[in-house]
Design a protein around this motif. Sequence first.
Motif, mmCIF file in Angstrom:
data_model
loop_
_atom_site.group_PDB
_atom_site.id
_atom_site.type_symbol
_atom_site.label_atom_id
_atom_site.label_comp_id
_atom_site.label_asym_id
_atom_site.label_seq_id
_atom_site.Cartn_x
_atom_site.Cartn_y
_atom_site.Cartn_z
ATOM 1 N N ASN A 1 -11.719 -5.039 -6.912
ATOM 2 C CA ASN A 1 -12.876 -4.365 -7.511
ATOM 3 C C ASN A 1 -14.186 -4.830 -6.885
ATOM 4 N N GLY A 2 -14.149 -5.153 -5.616
ATOM 5 C CA GLY A 2 -15.332 -5.710 -4.962
ATOM 6 C C GLY A 2 -16.400 -4.699 -4.612
ATOM 7 N N SER A 3 -16.166 -3.412 -4.844
ATOM 8 C CA SER A 3 -17.159 -2.397 -4.514
ATOM 9 C C SER A 3 -17.197 -1.357 -5.636
ATOM 10 N N ARG A 4 -17.921 -0.266 -5.391
ATOM 11 C CA ARG A 4 -18.007 0.789 -6.394
ATOM 12 C C ARG A 4 -16.635 1.357 -6.732
ATOM 13 N N PHE A 5 -15.799 1.475 -5.727
ATOM 14 C CA PHE A 5 -14.447 1.985 -5.938
ATOM 15 C C PHE A 5 -13.447 0.838 -5.875
ATOM 16 N N THR A 6 -12.302 1.067 -6.487
ATOM 17 C CA THR A 6 -11.258 0.048 -6.562
ATOM 18 C C THR A 6 -10.165 0.343 -5.531
ATOM 19 N N ARG A 7 -9.716 -0.693 -4.868
ATOM 20 C CA ARG A 7 -8.613 -0.569 -3.917
ATOM 21 C C ARG A 7 -7.388 -1.257 -4.488
ATOM 22 N N THR A 8 -6.237 -0.722 -4.162
ATOM 23 C CA THR A 8 -4.976 -1.320 -4.609
ATOM 24 C C THR A 8 -4.325 -2.073 -3.459
ATOM 25 N N GLU A 9 -3.731 -3.203 -3.792
ATOM 26 C CA GLU A 9 -2.935 -3.982 -2.837
ATOM 27 C C GLU A 9 -1.465 -3.858 -3.232
ATOM 28 N N GLY A 10 -0.584 -3.954 -2.253
ATOM 29 C CA GLY A 10 0.837 -3.843 -2.528
ATOM 30 C C GLY A 10 1.396 -2.497 -2.092
ATOM 31 N N THR A 11 2.660 -2.277 -2.411
ATOM 32 C CA THR A 11 3.372 -1.060 -2.009
ATOM 33 C C THR A 11 3.721 -0.229 -3.236
ATOM 34 N N LEU A 12 3.331 1.048 -3.211
ATOM 35 C CA LEU A 12 3.647 1.947 -4.319
ATOM 36 C C LEU A 12 5.144 2.276 -4.294
ATOM 37 N N ILE A 13 5.844 1.997 -5.424
ATOM 38 C CA ILE A 13 7.297 2.228 -5.455
ATOM 39 C C ILE A 13 7.715 3.255 -6.506
ATOM 40 N N GLU A 14 6.903 3.485 -7.530
ATOM 41 C CA GLU A 14 7.262 4.453 -8.557
ATOM 42 C C GLU A 14 6.028 5.166 -9.094
ATOM 43 N N ARG A 15 6.215 6.425 -9.514
ATOM 44 C CA ARG A 15 5.185 7.206 -10.198
ATOM 45 C C ARG A 15 5.868 8.029 -11.283
ATOM 46 N N MET A 16 5.233 8.098 -12.487
ATOM 47 C CA MET A 16 5.818 8.874 -13.574
ATOM 48 C C MET A 16 4.723 9.519 -14.408
#
Length: 236
Positions: free
Chosen positions: A162-177
């Motif tokens: 959360n170091g800027s106006r927008f948030t970045r994700t770290e890691g690998t996306l493995i599931e979505r529901m």
Amino acid sequence: MTRTSITLLLVLAVVFAGCASLTGNDDQTTTTTIEKPTDTTASTTSTSTDAGDGTTDTSSDVTTTTTAQATTTQATTTTAESSWSEPKAPNTPLQNKMDSEDGGNWIQSVSVVNTKSGSGGYAAFDLKVEANTDMHHIDPAEHGTVNGEPFFLVYADGSLDNGSRFTRTEGTLIERMDVSRDENGEFTITIRPGGLENAGVEDGEVKLMVLLMDEDKDWDDIYGVATVTVDYSSGE
């Protein structure tokens, strides 16, 4: 011999010749026509011939029957196991709404359920998430609806920046529901081994991050985050 006697003999010869020509042949032949059968049984009708010598030739009746046999095919039903495919990524950049006026972390808890033991850890497991997914009146009217469209994301070895106006994700996306809107919802996310393998997860502890998201046209918003650590074993 006198002329009268010769004349009488000629007359008698002519009469006998005429009688012989009026006598016919005594032989008779009878012919029967055979018609083509209209069904699956064919019959041959006998034909008798009188040869004139007192004997009769007779052919035997022949019957041919054709029977059709039914063939039965047994259908086999195969149930395929659920396979992993790369989930749809969120619309970026992500906005962190947990710090907004109507925000806050809407995930209450995440726990590991439906476990299957492997050698030194869980070879298979699911995540149970308790969260408020109601998202009532969170979107502006120009979006077409003021209610949100909630869904969960799961990242292996995930974290937020959360170091800027927008948030970045770290890691690998493995599931979505995608989930329903529920103020006190309880949801189960299946974690498939293919996703962990794709992320390069090795046997041992793995940190999983769960995000509660609202889908928007331009970029998606974060309304909840939680992490859980799992002892993982590939089972090999």
